[in-house]
Design a protein around this motif. Structure first.
Motif, PDB file in Angstrom:
ATOM      1  N   THR A 161      -1.493   4.253 -10.488  1.00  0.00           N
ATOM      2  CA  THR A 161      -1.066   4.459 -11.873  1.00  0.00           C
ATOM      3  C   THR A 161       0.295   5.130 -11.864  1.00  0.00           C
ATOM      4  O   THR A 161       0.811   5.520 -10.812  1.00  0.00           O
ATOM      5  CB  THR A 161      -2.078   5.336 -12.637  1.00  0.00           C
ATOM      6  OG1 THR A 161      -2.086   6.630 -12.034  1.00  0.00           O
ATOM      7  CG2 THR A 161      -3.465   4.728 -12.637  1.00  0.00           C
ATOM      8  N   ARG A 187      -5.522   3.122  -8.379  1.00  0.00           N
ATOM      9  CA  ARG A 187      -6.057   2.206  -9.382  1.00  0.00           C
ATOM     10  C   ARG A 187      -6.806   1.030  -8.743  1.00  0.00           C
ATOM     11  O   ARG A 187      -7.770   0.524  -9.297  1.00  0.00           O
ATOM     12  CB  ARG A 187      -4.914   1.681 -10.243  1.00  0.00           C
ATOM     13  CG  ARG A 187      -5.379   0.804 -11.393  1.00  0.00           C
ATOM     14  CD  ARG A 187      -4.229   0.246 -12.175  1.00  0.00           C
ATOM     15  NE  ARG A 187      -3.520  -0.712 -11.329  1.00  0.00           N
ATOM     16  CZ  ARG A 187      -2.221  -0.941 -11.362  1.00  0.00           C
ATOM     17  NH1 ARG A 187      -1.457  -0.297 -12.196  1.00  0.00           N
ATOM     18  NH2 ARG A 187      -1.670  -1.825 -10.570  1.00  0.00           N
ATOM     19  N   GLU A 188      -6.353   0.591  -7.559  1.00  0.00           N
ATOM     20  CA  GLU A 188      -6.956  -0.595  -6.959  1.00  0.00           C
ATOM     21  C   GLU A 188      -6.893  -0.512  -5.439  1.00  0.00           C
ATOM     22  O   GLU A 188      -5.906  -0.052  -4.866  1.00  0.00           O
ATOM     23  CB  GLU A 188      -6.206  -1.843  -7.438  1.00  0.00           C
ATOM     24  CG  GLU A 188      -6.843  -3.139  -7.031  1.00  0.00           C
ATOM     25  CD  GLU A 188      -6.135  -4.343  -7.631  1.00  0.00           C
ATOM     26  OE1 GLU A 188      -6.604  -5.453  -7.371  1.00  0.00           O
ATOM     27  OE2 GLU A 188      -5.128  -4.180  -8.341  1.00  0.00           O
ATOM     28  N   ASP A 200     -10.662  -7.594  -3.541  1.00  0.00           N
ATOM     29  CA  ASP A 200     -10.009  -6.555  -4.333  1.00  0.00           C
ATOM     30  C   ASP A 200     -11.054  -5.824  -5.161  1.00  0.00           C
ATOM     31  O   ASP A 200     -12.011  -6.430  -5.649  1.00  0.00           O
ATOM     32  CB  ASP A 200      -8.954  -7.168  -5.256  1.00  0.00           C
ATOM     33  CG  ASP A 200      -7.786  -7.740  -4.474  1.00  0.00           C
ATOM     34  OD1 ASP A 200      -7.474  -7.206  -3.395  1.00  0.00           O
ATOM     35  OD2 ASP A 200      -7.181  -8.728  -4.938  1.00  0.00           O
ATOM     36  N   ASN A 256     -11.261  -2.641  -8.194  1.00  0.00           N
ATOM     37  CA  ASN A 256     -10.633  -1.641  -9.062  1.00  0.00           C
ATOM     38  C   ASN A 256     -11.298  -0.302  -8.825  1.00  0.00           C
ATOM     39  O   ASN A 256     -12.473  -0.230  -8.461  1.00  0.00           O
ATOM     40  CB  ASN A 256     -10.780  -2.035 -10.540  1.00  0.00           C
ATOM     41  CG  ASN A 256      -9.986  -3.269 -10.865  1.00  0.00           C
ATOM     42  OD1 ASN A 256      -8.929  -3.501 -10.299  1.00  0.00           O
ATOM     43  ND2 ASN A 256     -10.509  -4.082 -11.773  1.00  0.00           N
ATOM     44  N   ASN A 306     -11.888   3.769 -10.348  1.00  0.00           N
ATOM     45  CA  ASN A 306     -11.818   4.749 -11.420  1.00  0.00           C
ATOM     46  C   ASN A 306     -12.586   5.973 -10.941  1.00  0.00           C
ATOM     47  O   ASN A 306     -13.739   5.867 -10.546  1.00  0.00           O
ATOM     48  CB  ASN A 306     -12.439   4.171 -12.701  1.00  0.00           C
ATOM     49  CG  ASN A 306     -12.242   5.071 -13.897  1.00  0.00           C
ATOM     50  OD1 ASN A 306     -11.779   6.201 -13.771  1.00  0.00           O
ATOM     51  ND2 ASN A 306     -12.602   4.560 -15.062  1.00  0.00           N
ATOM     52  N   LYS A 325     -18.691   2.667  -7.594  1.00  0.00           N
ATOM     53  CA  LYS A 325     -17.696   1.923  -6.823  1.00  0.00           C
ATOM     54  C   LYS A 325     -18.057   1.903  -5.344  1.00  0.00           C
ATOM     55  O   LYS A 325     -17.778   0.934  -4.648  1.00  0.00           O
ATOM     56  CB  LYS A 325     -16.293   2.501  -7.019  1.00  0.00           C
ATOM     57  CG  LYS A 325     -15.729   2.214  -8.397  1.00  0.00           C
ATOM     58  CD  LYS A 325     -15.613   0.718  -8.619  1.00  0.00           C
ATOM     59  CE  LYS A 325     -15.099   0.389  -9.984  1.00  0.00           C
ATOM     60  NZ  LYS A 325     -14.980  -1.036 -10.221  1.00  0.00           N
TER      61      LYS A 325
END
Length: 170
Positions: free
Chosen positions: A93, A99-100, A130, A132, A134, A141
């Motif tokens: 970010t 972010r990824e 890939d 993402n 958070n 995640k």
């Protein structure tokens, strides 16, 4: 259902069957291998080793040998040269927060006969996914990452089966 609608449904089903047969549609068959016994250096207690050995043995055509004392029974030798899982940051970010990620699974192998002739030279397969990220959902995640690595393992086993089936002579 009336008699004409039943006939129409029967004709429609018959037409679909004829079309599928005529287009060459065929369910995927298990691969045919040029060898009947393979010695594998993939660790039997690793998740990839379990999946690979199980998928090769399930074809009913190949016996997987993992005991080094029985290597002389094997027609070919499957050498695992390298296996690596990587997690690379690919996006941030404006404040510098992650972010990824990109998950990478690198695998190198070769296939040779007992005399040392390489049937498949040193080959590397690279799989990427890939994901993402958070910070508020970090636990979810982690489980998503584990599922993606499992998916990559399954994909790798299928790719290895196809490459082993491409060998025509030993």
């Amino acid at each position: 259902m009336t008699a004409t609608s039943r006939r129409f449904a029967l004709l429609l089903a018959l037409g679909a069957a004829v079309l599928l047969t005529g287009c060459g549609f065929e369910l995927r068959q298990p691969p045919n291998y040029a060898f009947r016994t393979v010695f594998s250096t993939v660790p039997v207690n690793s998740p990839l080793g379990v999946k690979l050995h199980r998928s090769l043995a399930s074809s009913g055509q190949v016996e997987v040998i993992t005991d080094p004392r029985q290597i002389e029974r094997a027609q070919v030798i499957f050498d695992q040269l390298f296996e690596l899982r990587e997690k690379i940051v690919v996006g941030r970010t404006s404040t510098g927060a992650i972010r990824e990620f990109q998950l990478r699974y690198r695998y190198r192998f070769r296939l040779r006969n007992r005399e040392g002739v390489e049937l498949i030279p040193d080959t590397e397969i690279l799989l990427t996914r890939d994901i993402n990220f958070n910070e508020t959902g970090a636990l979810s995640k982690e489980s998503e990452e584990a599922l993606l690595y499992k998916d990559m393992e399954n994909d790798l086993v299928l790719q290895l089966q196809r490459r082993l089936a491409s060998v025509r002579q030993i």
